[in-house]
Design a protein around this motif. Sequence first.
Motif, PDB file in Angstrom:
ATOM      1  N   MET A  48       0.854  -1.377   0.016  1.00 27.80           N
ATOM      2  CA  MET A  48       0.013   0.010  -0.094  1.00 27.80           C
ATOM      3  C   MET A  48       0.810   1.168  -0.097  1.00 27.80           C
ATOM      4  N   MET A  49       0.190   2.398  -0.374  1.00 27.49           N
ATOM      5  CA  MET A  49       0.997   3.571  -0.404  1.00 27.49           C
ATOM      6  C   MET A  49       0.209   4.658   0.166  1.00 27.49           C
ATOM      7  N   PHE A  58       5.193  10.739  -0.518  1.00 25.49           N
ATOM      8  CA  PHE A  58       4.630   9.261  -0.569  1.00 25.49           C
ATOM      9  C   PHE A  58       5.500   8.367   0.566  1.00 25.49           C
ATOM     10  N   GLY A  59       4.493   7.182   1.179  1.00 26.15           N
ATOM     11  CA  GLY A  59       5.119   6.516   2.096  1.00 26.15           C
ATOM     12  C   GLY A  59       4.495   5.190   1.391  1.00 26.15           C
ATOM     13  N   VAL A  60       5.520   4.380   1.465  1.00 28.02           N
ATOM     14  CA  VAL A  60       5.129   2.835   0.649  1.00 28.02           C
ATOM     15  C   VAL A  60       5.267   1.504   1.781  1.00 28.02           C
ATOM     16  N   ALA A  82       6.294   6.977   7.086  1.00 29.80           N
ATOM     17  CA  ALA A  82       6.827   7.302   6.089  1.00 29.80           C
ATOM     18  C   ALA A  82       6.688   8.496   5.176  1.00 29.80           C
ATOM     19  N   VAL A  83       5.484   8.730   5.235  1.00 34.70           N
ATOM     20  CA  VAL A  83       5.155  10.058   4.765  1.00 34.70           C
ATOM     21  C   VAL A  83       5.530  11.056   5.279  1.00 34.70           C
ATOM     22  N   ILE A 133       9.257   7.491   0.128  1.00 34.81           N
ATOM     23  CA  ILE A 133       9.990   6.860   1.300  1.00 34.81           C
ATOM     24  C   ILE A 133       9.469   5.502   1.704  1.00 34.81           C
ATOM     25  N   PRO A 134      10.093   4.378   1.561  1.00 31.73           N
ATOM     26  CA  PRO A 134       9.515   3.040   2.313  1.00 31.73           C
ATOM     27  C   PRO A 134       9.551   3.064   3.627  1.00 31.73           C
ATOM     28  N   ALA A 135       8.514   2.345   4.050  1.00 33.12           N
ATOM     29  CA  ALA A 135       8.451   2.327   5.675  1.00 33.12           C
ATOM     30  C   ALA A 135       9.342   1.449   6.281  1.00 33.12           C
TER      31      ALA A 135
END
Length: 169
Positions: A42-43, A132-134, A153-154, A166-168
Amino acid sequence: QLQLTDMAFKDPLTGLSNRRFLMDNAKREISRHARFDHPFSMMMLDIDHFKKINDNHGHETGDLVLKSFAEICVNTLRLEDCMCRLGGEEFIVLLPNTPVNSAMVIAERLRQEIEQSVISTPSGEITITSSFGVAEVNTNLPFGHSLKAVDHAVYQAKAAGRNCVIPAQ
Ligand code: C2E
Ligand code: C2E
């Protein structure tokens, strides 16, 4: 009947699914992915400095930007990817059967698409960016856990200067 369902599960401004739909649907999706052991990502997307658009151009223009933003995203994603408006300028996309490395590719494609789009409004042409956070959805934990992870991440993407993915952890 259809209209009632629309009202309950859709965001009237953008036509996207709403928070309620997301919360109802996420549980089912998690269970489905856990059962078949399919990857599920998810993002979270948040439009950068959205408040400034409202302040400088007014709420009508702000609404138009939100609508255009949703349209750009939906056209750049697969039909089966589920995009929801969490509230304000914050959105979630559920990416079924998608591993997190692919989700990063998708987020980067969306980021570029948004950055390059010019939105025509009565108060002129507007360009926006988004942060973005992924995350890979952990199907062993409640959805709230993954939601927190992309939210964090966001937050990091904003701190890193916005307009990035940014990836979590
Ligand atoms: P790609 O664009 O580099 O995407 C790599 C992988 O990321 C895809 O592998 C898929 O697992 C995932 N992915 C990319 N975009 C999306 C998306 O919008 N939604 C979801 N859920 N997953 C996405 P896959 O499916 O094996 O595709 C391999 C390559 O085939 C893609 O590489 C792309 O070059 C092409 N491709 C596949 N479907 C489409 C399409 O509908 N339109 C375009 N333009 N190219 C596609
Ligand atoms: P769709 O799967 O609903 O995807 C809609 C749009 O999302 C695509 O429009 C493309 O802009 C983007 N997209 C989706 N997946 C990918 C991907 O893996 N990589 C990239 N770079 N972009 C992706 P597009 O390309 O005009 O395709 C329209 C429709 O044509 C797609 O709708 C899909 O049904 C079909 N299609 C196109 N290319 C492929 C492909 O390589 N494999 C499959 N299975 N279907 C494809």
